[in-house]
Write a protein that holds these residues in place. Structure first.
Motif, PDB file in Angstrom:
ATOM      1  N   ALA A  13      65.582  32.039  16.082  1.00  0.00           N
ATOM      2  CA  ALA A  13      66.666  31.064  16.093  1.00  0.00           C
ATOM      3  C   ALA A  13      66.877  31.083  17.639  1.00  0.00           C
ATOM      4  N   MET A  14      67.066  32.264  18.509  1.00  0.00           N
ATOM      5  CA  MET A  14      67.287  32.348  19.762  1.00  0.00           C
ATOM      6  C   MET A  14      66.011  31.400  20.673  1.00  0.00           C
ATOM      7  N   ALA A  15      64.810  31.602  20.167  1.00  0.00           N
ATOM      8  CA  ALA A  15      63.468  30.901  20.736  1.00  0.00           C
ATOM      9  C   ALA A  15      63.796  29.301  20.639  1.00  0.00           C
ATOM     10  N   ASP A  16      64.354  29.103  19.406  1.00  0.00           N
ATOM     11  CA  ASP A  16      64.448  27.664  19.236  1.00  0.00           C
ATOM     12  C   ASP A  16      65.417  27.032  19.814  1.00  0.00           C
ATOM     13  N   ILE A  17      66.733  27.787  20.374  1.00  0.00           N
ATOM     14  CA  ILE A  17      67.601  27.181  21.140  1.00  0.00           C
ATOM     15  C   ILE A  17      66.822  26.956  22.536  1.00  0.00           C
ATOM     16  N   VAL A  18      66.263  27.967  22.959  1.00  0.00           N
ATOM     17  CA  VAL A  18      65.696  27.742  24.414  1.00  0.00           C
ATOM     18  C   VAL A  18      64.732  26.822  24.383  1.00  0.00           C
ATOM     19  N   ALA A  19      63.872  26.524  23.230  1.00  0.00           N
ATOM     20  CA  ALA A  19      62.915  25.512  23.424  1.00  0.00           C
ATOM     21  C   ALA A  19      63.596  24.192  23.169  1.00  0.00           C
ATOM     22  N   ARG A  20      64.744  23.861  22.624  1.00  0.00           N
ATOM     23  CA  ARG A  20      65.393  22.573  22.631  1.00  0.00           C
ATOM     24  C   ARG A  20      65.881  22.466  23.847  1.00  0.00           C
ATOM     25  N   PRO A 101      83.828  28.729  24.532  1.00  0.00           N
ATOM     26  CA  PRO A 101      83.351  29.574  23.211  1.00  0.00           C
ATOM     27  C   PRO A 101      84.326  30.920  23.365  1.00  0.00           C
ATOM     28  N   ALA A 102      84.029  31.553  22.315  1.00  0.00           N
ATOM     29  CA  ALA A 102      85.079  32.722  21.579  1.00  0.00           C
ATOM     30  C   ALA A 102      84.478  33.920  22.576  1.00  0.00           C
ATOM     31  N   LEU A 103      85.454  34.703  23.099  1.00  0.00           N
ATOM     32  CA  LEU A 103      85.371  36.183  23.702  1.00  0.00           C
ATOM     33  C   LEU A 103      84.272  36.971  22.776  1.00  0.00           C
ATOM     34  N   GLY A 104      83.297  37.585  23.384  1.00  0.00           N
ATOM     35  CA  GLY A 104      82.473  38.625  22.745  1.00  0.00           C
ATOM     36  C   GLY A 104      81.387  37.817  22.016  1.00  0.00           C
ATOM     37  N   SER A 105      81.442  36.210  22.178  1.00  0.00           N
ATOM     38  CA  SER A 105      80.311  35.660  21.218  1.00  0.00           C
ATOM     39  C   SER A 105      79.024  35.736  22.272  1.00  0.00           C
ATOM     40  N   LEU A 106      77.740  35.347  21.527  1.00  0.00           N
ATOM     41  CA  LEU A 106      76.400  35.395  22.299  1.00  0.00           C
ATOM     42  C   LEU A 106      76.524  34.037  23.387  1.00  0.00           C
ATOM     43  N   ALA A 107      75.683  34.367  24.443  1.00  0.00           N
ATOM     44  CA  ALA A 107      75.676  33.493  25.374  1.00  0.00           C
ATOM     45  C   ALA A 107      74.183  33.320  25.692  1.00  0.00           C
ATOM     46  N   LEU A 108      73.523  32.318  25.962  1.00  0.00           N
ATOM     47  CA  LEU A 108      72.125  32.174  26.648  1.00  0.00           C
ATOM     48  C   LEU A 108      72.115  31.317  27.705  1.00  0.00           C
ATOM     49  N   VAL A 109      71.492  31.823  28.871  1.00  0.00           N
ATOM     50  CA  VAL A 109      71.258  30.931  30.120  1.00  0.00           C
ATOM     51  C   VAL A 109      69.838  30.493  30.240  1.00  0.00           C
ATOM     52  N   VAL A 110      69.537  29.266  30.103  1.00  0.00           N
ATOM     53  CA  VAL A 110      68.244  28.404  30.178  1.00  0.00           C
ATOM     54  C   VAL A 110      67.954  27.890  31.803  1.00  0.00           C
ATOM     55  N   ALA A 111      67.225  28.363  32.371  1.00  0.00           N
ATOM     56  CA  ALA A 111      66.818  28.064  33.694  1.00  0.00           C
ATOM     57  C   ALA A 111      65.605  27.812  33.839  1.00  0.00           C
ATOM     58  N   ALA A 119      64.784  32.172  30.288  1.00  0.00           N
ATOM     59  CA  ALA A 119      65.891  32.348  29.724  1.00  0.00           C
ATOM     60  C   ALA A 119      66.600  33.939  29.842  1.00  0.00           C
ATOM     61  N   ALA A 120      67.850  34.058  29.710  1.00  0.00           N
ATOM     62  CA  ALA A 120      68.453  35.510  29.479  1.00  0.00           C
ATOM     63  C   ALA A 120      69.589  35.262  28.272  1.00  0.00           C
ATOM     64  N   LEU A 121      69.699  36.322  27.737  1.00  0.00           N
ATOM     65  CA  LEU A 121      70.691  36.664  26.558  1.00  0.00           C
ATOM     66  C   LEU A 121      71.694  37.645  27.200  1.00  0.00           C
ATOM     67  N   GLY A 122      72.982  37.107  26.790  1.00  0.00           N
ATOM     68  CA  GLY A 122      74.046  37.961  27.001  1.00  0.00           C
ATOM     69  C   GLY A 122      75.296  37.553  26.221  1.00  0.00           C
ATOM     70  N   LEU A 123      76.508  38.107  26.562  1.00  0.00           N
ATOM     71  CA  LEU A 123      77.717  37.898  25.895  1.00  0.00           C
ATOM     72  C   LEU A 123      78.624  37.114  26.727  1.00  0.00           C
ATOM     73  N   ILE A 124      79.608  36.546  26.115  1.00  0.00           N
ATOM     74  CA  ILE A 124      80.813  35.804  26.726  1.00  0.00           C
ATOM     75  C   ILE A 124      81.677  37.053  26.996  1.00  0.00           C
ATOM     76  N   SER A 125      81.958  37.441  28.300  1.00  0.00           N
ATOM     77  CA  SER A 125      82.768  38.697  28.471  1.00  0.00           C
ATOM     78  C   SER A 125      84.224  38.417  29.028  1.00  0.00           C
ATOM     79  N   LEU A 126      84.488  37.232  29.200  1.00  0.00           N
ATOM     80  CA  LEU A 126      85.849  36.779  29.514  1.00  0.00           C
ATOM     81  C   LEU A 126      86.249  35.143  29.351  1.00  0.00           C
ATOM     82  N   VAL A 127      87.249  34.893  28.719  1.00  0.00           N
ATOM     83  CA  VAL A 127      87.583  33.547  28.411  1.00  0.00           C
ATOM     84  C   VAL A 127      89.173  33.358  28.942  1.00  0.00           C
ATOM     85  N   SER A 162      75.303  28.814  19.089  1.00  0.00           N
ATOM     86  CA  SER A 162      74.995  27.563  18.156  1.00  0.00           C
ATOM     87  C   SER A 162      73.804  26.499  19.030  1.00  0.00           C
ATOM     88  N   GLY A 163      73.677  26.941  20.277  1.00  0.00           N
ATOM     89  CA  GLY A 163      72.661  26.122  21.043  1.00  0.00           C
ATOM     90  C   GLY A 163      73.439  24.965  21.906  1.00  0.00           C
TER      91      GLY A 163
END
Length: 289
Positions: A13-20, A101-111, A119-127, A162-163
């Motif tokens: 699922a993460m790979a699909d998000i990055v590919a899109r 996004p919700a605090l603590g939810s997953l986040a991706l950076v596509v650069a 790509a890098a995977l992390g969390l939403i650490s502050l909102v 969710s991408g």
């Protein structure tokens, strides 16, 4: 024992998000500086202003390896947003989501790294709510990421689990920030139309001063060609009110000088030699430096 298929499903699922997201993400090369960016509209790329050189040619490299020259359509130091004009061919622009996004939810950076997707995977650490950058820019939401961001990846897309593209990832002071979609839409639209973000200008040098009933802004210098001089404000005056509201200091006064303030006529309350004076002042536009 955990089901290995769960991890495989998550990984896929993460790979699909990055590919899109990856086809719209680009590398931005400017005088000894590399950053990332993304196609915002046809012919327009958004990137991080701080990572863009002040002068020299700009080259955009796309995911297919194609390189094209770009010109700077506009830049805003206060919100860290720059807009480039470049031929984007048939690349579909990124669709930004204004969802916070919700605090603590997953986040991706596509650069991009020299045009190659990264790509890098992390969390939403502050909102948090709206805030003002150190340079005076109004940011629509405070979003911080717990993710490692290389300097060359600054300007990449930040996505939720969710991408959805929620904004642009930039390097802040000891943290990674997201310039949210709402801010990009507002600022980039102005840059596309006007090439810059107008800021209010009083033509005053100010210093905070304590008063018996609060804090004022003492006028230390006056631009003789500025709007305050035309309104009659003098060196030594102390500004205490703005449109019938007390000011809480110099910063509060400067916060009132956003893009919408240019051309507005305001009622300024001043103390001159201890006596109250009322001044009508038309806010000017800050000159480009």
């Amino acid at each position: 024992m955990s089901d290995p298929s769960v991890l495989a499903t998550f990984s896929g699922a993460m790979a699909d998000i990055v590919a899109r997201a990856a086809p719209a993400v680009v590398s931005v090369h400017s005088r000894r500086s590399r950053a990332s960016g993304f196609v915002w509209k046809a012919g327009l790329v958004v990137t991080a202003d701080e990572a863009l050189a002040e002068e020299g040619e700009v080259i955009v490299r796309f995911a297919d390896g194609t390189e094209r020259p770009a010109t700077i359509a506009g830049r805003d130091h206060t919100t860290d947003i720059a807009l480039l004009r470049v031929e984007t061919s048939n690349i579909a622009p990124t669709k930004l989501s204004s969802a916070v996004p919700a605090l603590g939810s997953l986040a991706l950076v596509v650069a991009a790294e020299r045009g190659v997707p990264a790509a890098a995977l992390g969390l939403i650490s502050l909102v948090g709510g709206t805030w003002r950058s150190l340079r005076g820019g109004d940011i629509d939401a405070r979003i911080e990421l717990d993710v490692r961001l290389r300097p060359s990846h600054e300007g990449g897309l930040a996505l939720n689990g969710s991408g959805d593209a929620i904004g642009m990832a930039v390097l802040g002071a000891r943290r990674v920030l997201v310039i949210p979609a709402a801010t990009i839409a507002r600022v980039a639209s102005r840059l596309e139309t006007h090439g810059r973000i107008a800021r209010g200008y009083l033509g005053l040098g100010l210093q905070p001063v304590k008063l018996d009933d609060g804090i004022g802004a003492m006028v230390m210098s006056v631009d003789k060609a500025g709007p305050s001089a035309a309104a009659g404000i003098r060196q030594g005056d102390v500004i205490v009110g703005w449109n019938d509201e007390k000011i809480s200091g110099v910063r509060a006064l400067l916060r009132a000088l956003g893009p919408d303030s240019v051309g507005a006529t305001v009622d300024v309350a001043v103390r001159r030699g201890g006596e109250p004076v009322r001044v009508k002042l038309t806010v000017g536009e800050r000159p480009e430096t």
